[in-house]
Structure formats: C-alpha cells, structure tokens
Design an enzyme around this catalytic site. Structure first.
Site, mmCIF file in Angstrom:
data_model
loop_
_atom_site.group_PDB
_atom_site.id
_atom_site.type_symbol
_atom_site.label_atom_id
_atom_site.label_comp_id
_atom_site.label_asym_id
_atom_site.label_seq_id
_atom_site.Cartn_x
_atom_site.Cartn_y
_atom_site.Cartn_z
ATOM 1 N N GLU A 48 68.123 28.197 32.477
ATOM 2 C CA GLU A 48 69.399 27.763 32.782
ATOM 3 C C GLU A 48 69.556 26.286 32.847
ATOM 4 O O GLU A 48 68.898 25.601 33.349
ATOM 5 C CB GLU A 48 69.590 28.409 34.096
ATOM 6 C CG GLU A 48 70.860 28.201 35.010
ATOM 7 C CD GLU A 48 70.678 28.430 36.329
ATOM 8 O OE1 GLU A 48 71.728 28.271 37.166
ATOM 9 O OE2 GLU A 48 69.523 29.025 36.752
ATOM 10 N N LEU A 50 71.410 23.191 34.712
ATOM 11 C CA LEU A 50 71.786 22.957 35.893
ATOM 12 C C LEU A 50 72.673 21.998 35.931
ATOM 13 O O LEU A 50 72.544 20.821 35.321
ATOM 14 C CB LEU A 50 70.614 22.795 36.826
ATOM 15 C CG LEU A 50 69.520 23.658 36.823
ATOM 16 C CD1 LEU A 50 68.431 23.444 37.931
ATOM 17 C CD2 LEU A 50 70.042 25.063 37.530
ATOM 18 N N ASP A 160 53.326 23.217 42.941
ATOM 19 C CA ASP A 160 53.716 21.908 42.633
ATOM 20 C C ASP A 160 54.869 21.227 43.081
ATOM 21 O O ASP A 160 55.727 20.766 42.213
ATOM 22 C CB ASP A 160 53.676 21.765 40.922
ATOM 23 C CG ASP A 160 53.485 20.336 40.479
ATOM 24 O OD1 ASP A 160 53.242 19.536 41.157
ATOM 25 O OD2 ASP A 160 53.722 20.348 39.139
#
Length: 258
Positions: A48, A50, A160
C-alpha cells in the site's frame, strides 16, 4: 489502490515472503495500523502506498497503546517466525543478515543462542569482531538470567522497530497516524521493541511510552534493561556499517558484562 514496489533481483530466497508474512501477522485487532500487502513474489513486494503525515503527540500516544495490544497478541515461543515466513532476516534490503529462528522457552536462552552468539559469528566472518569481543559476549550471555528481569511470555514483536520503520501518515480524521513497515517479526520480549524505539530517537518517544504504559504497564526496572535489548541491533549495525558502531557495541558489552 496505489501500490509501492520493493524489488531486488538477487534477494535472498524467502526474503519478501518473510516480510509479507510478518506484516500480516502484526495486523491484529486493536493493534497499530500495518502497511497492507498487495502482492508478493520471489523478487518483489507490492505494498500500500502511504500518504505522508507529520509526527504528533496524540498519534504517538495512540500508537503506544496499540503497540502494547500487538505485543499482547503473543507468539507460540521465543524465536518463532510468523506463519508463512521461510527464513528470518534483519537489516537493509541490500544487505540483510540472517536472523536465527527457532523455538525457545525462555528469553535469556533465546537471546544468547539466537541473537548474541550468531551476530558475533557474523561479525567475526566480516572481520569486525575479534577474540576480545567473543569473551565479552560470552560474559554477557552468562549473566543474562540476572540481567533479564522478570519473566515475560513471548510477545508478538515487530523486531526492527527503529524510528525509520514508523511511517507517520495522514489519518482518516485529518490528524496523523503511525503505520508499521519493514518488520523483522518474531516471538520475543516486548522490551526489545521499546528499546529499539529509543535507539535512534523516535519522535515523541515519551508519548509513545506513556500510551504503552496505559495499556500494559512495564515490569519493574525496564529502563535499566534498555541497553541489554539494544545490544543486538547495535551489534548488527557494527557488522553492517562498522565505524563508530563497533566501539559503541564494545562499550555496551563492557557495561553489561561488569
């Protein structure tokens, strides 16, 4: 819906499948928003796209609460990978390190066997660490039961969670929202994600932590254990980038081994 493609023709086998599996695993009810996977193949991952937003205290506190709920979704054991992940990886797209996966009953054993000793071997293989570093790592491993604090069940970790993997986006209500990207997802200790947020200075970190405490109060002494949980990612930076990260890792090892 617009997509963003991550691609690498010589990506390690399973790299993008592991990332996609991690993103899907982290998308839990009540948890943070996670970037949606549109397609995954051996050499690329479509995500997606953003819309950029600005960091804001309200969004930071909301993210902290949601992060606690994601952690609370849990994992079967320390070290397990998300369903569908083939191998574990930690590091940038152009040079990811193998991240040892498996199943451990306790966090100290997992941290020693799947994180500290493997990153030492990786560093020795690249000429970054030496015999003195091995001695220091073993000294820390011997102290892990005492350093680790109260027992915690395995949490569902991003793995992470440095500031660059928090994408501040424009929310539906006109404000901002945090979206998670680029995980190294696994079952681990909740304090590891929190320590990663502090390692490179996430925006509005105090608000994030306050929101987290609202949803899941930390065990006593968490602040004293931040360095312990930062040791592995700092050592990875030493292996990948050398320079000042090597001395930072050595100073932290000395502090923890004392």
């Amino acid at each position: 819906m617009a997509s963003f493609r991550k691609a690498r023709r010589d990506a390690p086998e399973g790299f993008f499948a592991t990332e996609a599996a991690g993103l899907r695993w982290l998308a839990v009810d009540g948890g943070p928003r996670v970037v949606r996977v549109h397609d995954v193949q051996d050499h690329h991952l479509d995500l997606e796209r953003l819309a950029p937003g600005e960091p804001a205290p309200r969004a930071a506190r909301a993210f902290g609460r949601a992060l606690a709920r994601m952690h609370d979704a849990g994992a079967p054991a320390f070290g397990v990978l998300p369903p569908g992940a083939r191998r574990g990886f930690f590091g940038p797209l152009d040079d990811p390190l193998e991240m040892v996966a498996g199943s451990w009953d306790t966090w100290p054993t997992f941290y020693a066997e799947a994180r500290l000793r493997p990153v030492l071997r990786q560093g020795r293989g690249r000429g970054v660490f030496d015999d003195r570093d091995e001695t220091a790592v073993e000294a820390v491993c011997e102290r892990l039961v005492d350093l680790a604090g109260p027992d915690e069940p395995p949490a569902r970790l991003h793995g992470d969670l440095w500031s660059g993997n928090l994408q501040w986006t424009a929310g539906d209500d006109g404000g901002s929202e945090v979206v998670l990207i680029d995980p190294a997802a696994h079952g681990g200790h909740r304090e590891t994600d929190l320590a990663m947020l502090a390692l490179f200075g996430a925006p509005y970190l105090d608000e994030i932590l306050a929101g987290y405490e609202d949803a899941h109060p930390s065990a006593a002494g968490r602040r004293d254990r931040v360095g312990l949980h930062q040791l592995y990612p700092l050592a990875v930076h030493a292996v990948l980038f050398g320079g000042g990260y090597v001395e930072q890792t050595r100073r932290l090892l000395a502090d923890l081994a004392a």
